[in-house]
Design a protein around this motif. Sequence first.
Motif, mmCIF file in Angstrom:
data_model
loop_
_atom_site.group_PDB
_atom_site.id
_atom_site.type_symbol
_atom_site.label_atom_id
_atom_site.label_comp_id
_atom_site.label_asym_id
_atom_site.label_seq_id
_atom_site.Cartn_x
_atom_site.Cartn_y
_atom_site.Cartn_z
ATOM 1 N N ARG A 339 0.921 -1.613 0.311
ATOM 2 C CA ARG A 339 0.086 -0.410 -0.150
ATOM 3 C C ARG A 339 1.304 1.497 -0.379
ATOM 4 O O ARG A 339 0.599 1.947 -0.122
ATOM 5 C CB ARG A 339 -0.697 -0.181 0.889
ATOM 6 N N SER A 340 1.988 1.201 1.099
ATOM 7 C CA SER A 340 2.913 2.245 0.445
ATOM 8 C C SER A 340 3.241 2.747 -0.684
ATOM 9 O O SER A 340 3.411 3.786 -1.061
ATOM 10 C CB SER A 340 4.164 2.403 1.270
ATOM 11 N N SER A 341 3.511 1.717 -1.458
ATOM 12 C CA SER A 341 3.618 2.115 -2.980
ATOM 13 C C SER A 341 3.004 2.388 -3.433
ATOM 14 O O SER A 341 3.425 3.350 -4.253
ATOM 15 C CB SER A 341 4.828 0.955 -3.716
ATOM 16 N N LYS A 342 2.078 1.965 -3.333
ATOM 17 C CA LYS A 342 0.529 2.463 -4.526
ATOM 18 C C LYS A 342 0.219 3.852 -4.135
ATOM 19 O O LYS A 342 -0.024 4.481 -4.748
ATOM 20 C CB LYS A 342 -0.581 1.920 -4.204
ATOM 21 N N VAL A 394 -1.331 -2.408 8.216
ATOM 22 C CA VAL A 394 -0.552 -3.315 6.869
ATOM 23 C C VAL A 394 0.597 -3.061 6.776
ATOM 24 O O VAL A 394 1.488 -2.729 6.500
ATOM 25 C CB VAL A 394 -1.165 -2.866 5.889
ATOM 26 N N PRO A 395 1.475 -4.891 7.009
ATOM 27 C CA PRO A 395 3.502 -5.341 7.087
ATOM 28 C C PRO A 395 3.783 -4.701 5.095
ATOM 29 O O PRO A 395 2.924 -5.212 4.637
ATOM 30 C CB PRO A 395 3.094 -6.661 7.200
ATOM 31 N N VAL A 396 4.300 -3.992 5.204
ATOM 32 C CA VAL A 396 5.433 -3.752 4.066
ATOM 33 C C VAL A 396 6.130 -4.671 3.659
ATOM 34 O O VAL A 396 6.872 -5.829 4.450
ATOM 35 C CB VAL A 396 6.219 -1.808 3.770
ATOM 36 N N LYS A 397 6.497 -5.482 2.016
ATOM 37 C CA LYS A 397 7.214 -5.496 2.025
ATOM 38 C C LYS A 397 8.808 -5.535 1.261
ATOM 39 O O LYS A 397 8.127 -5.030 0.427
ATOM 40 C CB LYS A 397 6.703 -6.694 0.386
ATOM 41 N N THR A 398 9.251 -5.504 2.298
ATOM 42 C CA THR A 398 10.922 -5.073 2.068
ATOM 43 C C THR A 398 11.965 -5.873 2.331
ATOM 44 O O THR A 398 11.604 -6.868 3.311
ATOM 45 C CB THR A 398 10.958 -3.548 2.689
ATOM 46 N N LYS A 399 13.019 -5.060 2.553
ATOM 47 C CA LYS A 399 14.402 -6.481 2.884
ATOM 48 C C LYS A 399 14.509 -6.035 4.812
ATOM 49 O O LYS A 399 14.437 -4.990 4.948
ATOM 50 C CB LYS A 399 15.332 -5.959 1.980
#
Length: 412
Positions: A339-342, A394-399
């Motif tokens: 969601r952050s990227s969007k 909402v968790p963010v998919k990051t490294k």
Amino acid sequence: MIKFLLVLLVIGNIISYMKYEFATQMYSLKFLIVILISLSVIIVSLLKYRSILFYKNNILVLTTFYLWLLTIGLGTINSNDFDEIVSILSSTLTYVLLFLFSFVVIPNYIKSREEYFEYLKLFFWCLFLSLGISFLISFSDPSAYHLNPESLRNRYYALFNHPNFLGVFSFLGITVCTYLAYVFNKKKYLTVVPFYLYLIYLSDSRTAGLAVILLLTLLAYFMLSSKFQVVIKRTTLGVLTCIGVIVLSNKLSQTGNLYYDLNELLSNRLDVWMYHIDQMNSASTVFLGMGLTKNELPIDNYYIAVFTKTGIFGLGIFLLFIASVFIILYRSYKVNKDRSSKFMMSFFIVMLYYALTESVLYTLGSLTSIFLWSSIGVHTSQSLSNQRTLKGTVPVKTKNIDNIVKESKILT
């Protein structure tokens, strides 16, 4: 200390656009505040971590920004005296400060999702309290309204010098509220959105109103699956084309003058834009611009402002800089689908639209610009990769944060 300076930066920026005499001093003071924040963060980072991080993701942005600075420097060729050159260098320094603030200072200050959440809350409360107090003081004051005798638009100024300032701050308020609700799942912040919408309605800022609609439309679009996105893109393009043709045909049948209709729709901005372009009366100014000196009239179009100041060459490099930022945001969106990227993709696109009628895209003098680029800096640096998130977020998919720090370019 740093948080207090950030509060001063936000509130001071809002006050600098108000109609009080001390607003001029506040306009100059906010540049000093940015410098103090930058120095404070750098000193703390060096003392605590013994390093200052600049993330590899932003190398492309740094390169294109550097090229743009070179084109600005070439603009001094068309400068006539020493004072004008000093003015150009001063303006260039503010661009450098905004870049460092957004891509170095804030990413080194914000190292977790929780810290970014606090950063957003700071903007939320400063905007809400500032605009709320302004509204309470001025709503019943007849001098806070202005009826245009030509267009018959009765616009609400509040305590600002122009209703468009009220419009852009209200739009920023809606953006922050939406960010908190959409990315952090804190829907309680949406309760003040009607207040901001009412301010936009009173100010009759068409650009701000359309920006809100565009932002919400883009967020809804990114929520759809890829298959539906393709259908929506094709359908929307066709519908907008048909509507545009119908509206223009109807206008032409009534007046027969497309320029007049567009100029009226844009509040006579076309006349202003053509005036500034007509000043570029030599090949040198067309290619290299007239320099970053103050214009006699506000241009109210960031792209034309860049063109008149840095020429075709400078505008091309600036658009390359914008494209590099878009590429990084798009890559983040394609990889993470979070969601952050969007949201950052949507917000950036909306600001590209906003720059068509207001000079707020890349300037240290605009709070909206500061929020945009600092948010991009935090997002592209991936400094929010802390996997421990706030309750209900909402968790963010990051490294992993440790891997990101190892892969970062460290400036010492």
